[in-house]
Motif scaffolding. Structure first.
Motif, PDB file in Angstrom:
ATOM      1  N   THR A 108     -13.970 -19.132 -14.352  1.00 58.54           N
ATOM      2  CA  THR A 108     -14.923 -18.543 -15.300  1.00 58.54           C
ATOM      3  C   THR A 108     -14.842 -19.276 -16.621  1.00 58.54           C
ATOM      4  N   GLY A 109     -15.973 -19.472 -17.253  1.00 56.88           N
ATOM      5  CA  GLY A 109     -15.989 -20.093 -18.569  1.00 56.88           C
ATOM      6  C   GLY A 109     -16.731 -19.211 -19.547  1.00 56.88           C
ATOM      7  N   ILE A 110     -16.417 -19.394 -20.827  1.00 57.76           N
ATOM      8  CA  ILE A 110     -17.100 -18.653 -21.895  1.00 57.76           C
ATOM      9  C   ILE A 110     -17.674 -19.661 -22.876  1.00 57.76           C
ATOM     10  N   ILE A 111     -18.943 -19.443 -23.258  1.00 55.05           N
ATOM     11  CA  ILE A 111     -19.542 -20.274 -24.301  1.00 55.05           C
ATOM     12  C   ILE A 111     -19.677 -19.379 -25.517  1.00 55.05           C
ATOM     13  N   ARG A 112     -18.966 -19.717 -26.598  1.00 54.67           N
ATOM     14  CA  ARG A 112     -19.025 -18.864 -27.776  1.00 54.67           C
ATOM     15  C   ARG A 112     -20.206 -19.271 -28.652  1.00 54.67           C
ATOM     16  N   GLN A 113     -20.586 -18.352 -29.554  1.00 56.61           N
ATOM     17  CA  GLN A 113     -21.757 -18.583 -30.385  1.00 56.61           C
ATOM     18  C   GLN A 113     -21.611 -19.887 -31.187  1.00 56.61           C
ATOM     19  N   GLN A 114     -20.395 -20.189 -31.645  1.00 57.23           N
ATOM     20  CA  GLN A 114     -20.232 -21.377 -32.493  1.00 57.23           C
ATOM     21  C   GLN A 114     -20.179 -22.665 -31.681  1.00 57.23           C
ATOM     22  N   ASP A 115     -20.132 -22.548 -30.351  1.00 64.30           N
ATOM     23  CA  ASP A 115     -20.056 -23.749 -29.529  1.00 64.30           C
ATOM     24  C   ASP A 115     -21.363 -24.055 -28.827  1.00 64.30           C
ATOM     25  N   VAL A 116     -22.430 -23.326 -29.136  1.00 68.03           N
ATOM     26  CA  VAL A 116     -23.678 -23.551 -28.422  1.00 68.03           C
ATOM     27  C   VAL A 116     -24.334 -24.831 -28.892  1.00 68.03           C
TER      28      VAL A 116
END
Lengths: 197, 240
Positions: A108-116
């Motif tokens: 599973t991966g997470i894309i955070r708001q600051q990494d978009v």
């Protein structure tokens, strides 16, 4: 040793055959003192027939098929993931491929708001960047926490690669923020990856 | 309302529609911009209905389906009545009768800072405004209006809350004033908050008044104007 019809599960150290009958492949090795082939990994024992033009006509025995042999995301590798959930400040994605190979177990991966994206990172609206079901190309930032890897789409060639519109058709990218549905003509907002052909 | 259709299927405006009905054929109307509201979807060249209800048209080019359900689908800028279910570090979790719980950020109050975060008990009833409602995400709410002022949003104290259908909530909020509320208002004095998610809150000085108002509203859903006025008179006669 006779060839068994079905594949059996073997563990490191299990005898796979004699070196006179079989050649060791992936996950197997020959112990030269008694000419026996042993397994060095856990997995299923498989026999492959030799190519017809090779001088050595022994079948190849290999140990494959366990999920530990699959590719694993490393920091810096480019992955293809499918977005599963979009929330206010993060998006969750299931990693499907690492580089060109598909993974054997679920990551599973997470894309955070600051990494978009790279610019104006505090004004990012997650819903205008990803929708559940989108296929994205991302780069792994770090191993993250126990639950998920941290992914980033903050480059031109990263972002949504393929997405479905609300009408059900695969959308066509028209700019780095917009994709259009070919059936209805509606434009939807995504963070689109620049595909270099 | 003006009927713009000249092709053979009779216009469906103001008539009852079921899901799957084709209500507009775009190939016969070229060079027009049409705005589709709730319940309608575009399928290449035709507009078909997704919900059962009445097709409405408003000049110059808005079409939508009016229907009444017990379930609520969150929409941006709706005012709703929510019940606090849980509180987390950054938001309160609120039940608004939708498919998922909604988030109310802890700072979404007039003059809200980290130092004066309100403490709501579980079960508190709040009057709120929906800020974000995207498909697949939990809706986001706020206790201020668009300019940041409190404007009547926030906790509702005392009173009685009951549930209705979404159609009745919209009728209660329509202008000119709904006949039931007007007839009740002439004889009784009470306070009312209507949520578009099918919840209504009533408060008055005495419990008799609250019960009469609640019963009158719940009975008025399928009555016409005249019938509503007669029903209210009948109810008021019994308590005075």
């Amino acid at each position: 040793m006779e060839k068994s019809g079905e594949n059996e599960m073997v563990t490191p150290g299990d005898v796979l055959g004699r070196a006179t009958d079989l050649k060791p492949g992936k996950g197997a090795y020959v112990a030269s003192h008694n000419n026996t082939i042993y397994a060095s990994l856990t997995g299923l024992r498989r026999i492959q027939l030799p190519p017809p033009d090779s001088p050595d006509q022994r079948p190849i025995v290999e140990v494959t098929g366990h999920k530990a042999h699959g590719p694993v995301p490393e920091p810096g590798s480019v992955v293809i993931a499918r977005v599963t959930k979009v929330m206010a400040r993060t998006a969750s994605a299931d990693i499907m491929c690492v580089g060109p190979k598909s993974v054997r177990e679920k990551f599973t991966g997470i894309i955070r708001q600051q990494d978009v994206r790279a610019t104006e990172i505090d004004k990012v609206d997650m819903h205008l960047s990803f929708h559940p079901g989108d296929i994205v190309r991302a780069v792994v930032l770090s191993l993250g926490d126990a639950r998920a890897y941290y992914l980033s789409t903050a480059k031109n060639e990263l972002g949504v690669v393929s997405a479905e519109s609300s009408a059900g058709a695969t959308m066509v990218p028209i700019s780095w923020t917009e994709m259009q549905c070919p059936l209805t003509g509606q434009i939807e907002q995504r963070k689109v990856a620049k595909v270099v052909s | 309302m003006e009927n713009k259709q000249s092709s053979s299927p009779a216009s469906f405006i103001d008539s009852t529609i079921v899901p799957g009905d084709v209500v507009l054929d775009l190939s016969s109307m070229t060079n027009q911009t049409i705005k589709l509201g709730g319940g309608l979807r575009q399928d290449c060249d035709v507009i078909s209905a997704m919900k059962a209800g009445t097709l409405r048209f408003s000049k110059p080019n808005k079409y939508w389906i009016e229907s009444s359900q017990k379930r609520y689908v969150p929409c941006v800028e709706d005012t709703v009545l929510g019940i606090v279910v849980d509180s987390k570090a950054d938001n309160f979790l609120i039940d608004i009768k939708g498919p998922t719980l909604a988030f109310l950020p802890v700072l979404a109050f007039e003059g809200g800072t980290r130092r004066n975060i309100p403490k709501f008990e579980l079960g508190t009833l709040l009057y709120l405004r929906v800020v974000k409602a995207n498909f697949g995400m939990n809706p986001e709410l706020s206790c201020t209006d668009a300019s940041g002022k409190a404007a009547e949003f926030g906790p509702l104290k005392d009173g009685y809350m009951f549930e209705t259908s979404t159609g009745l909530s919209r009728k209660l909020l329509s202008s000119p004033t709904c006949p039931v509320l007007e007839a009740l208002g002439k004889k009784l004095s009470f306070e009312i908050a209507v949520g578009l998610n099918g919840r209504v809150w009533v408060n008055a000085a005495s419990p008799d008044t609250v019960v009469v108002v609640a019963n009158a509203i719940m009975n008025s859903e399928s009555l016409s104007t005249a019938q509503q006025i007669i029903m209210v008179e009948h109810l008021l006669k019994n308590i005075q």
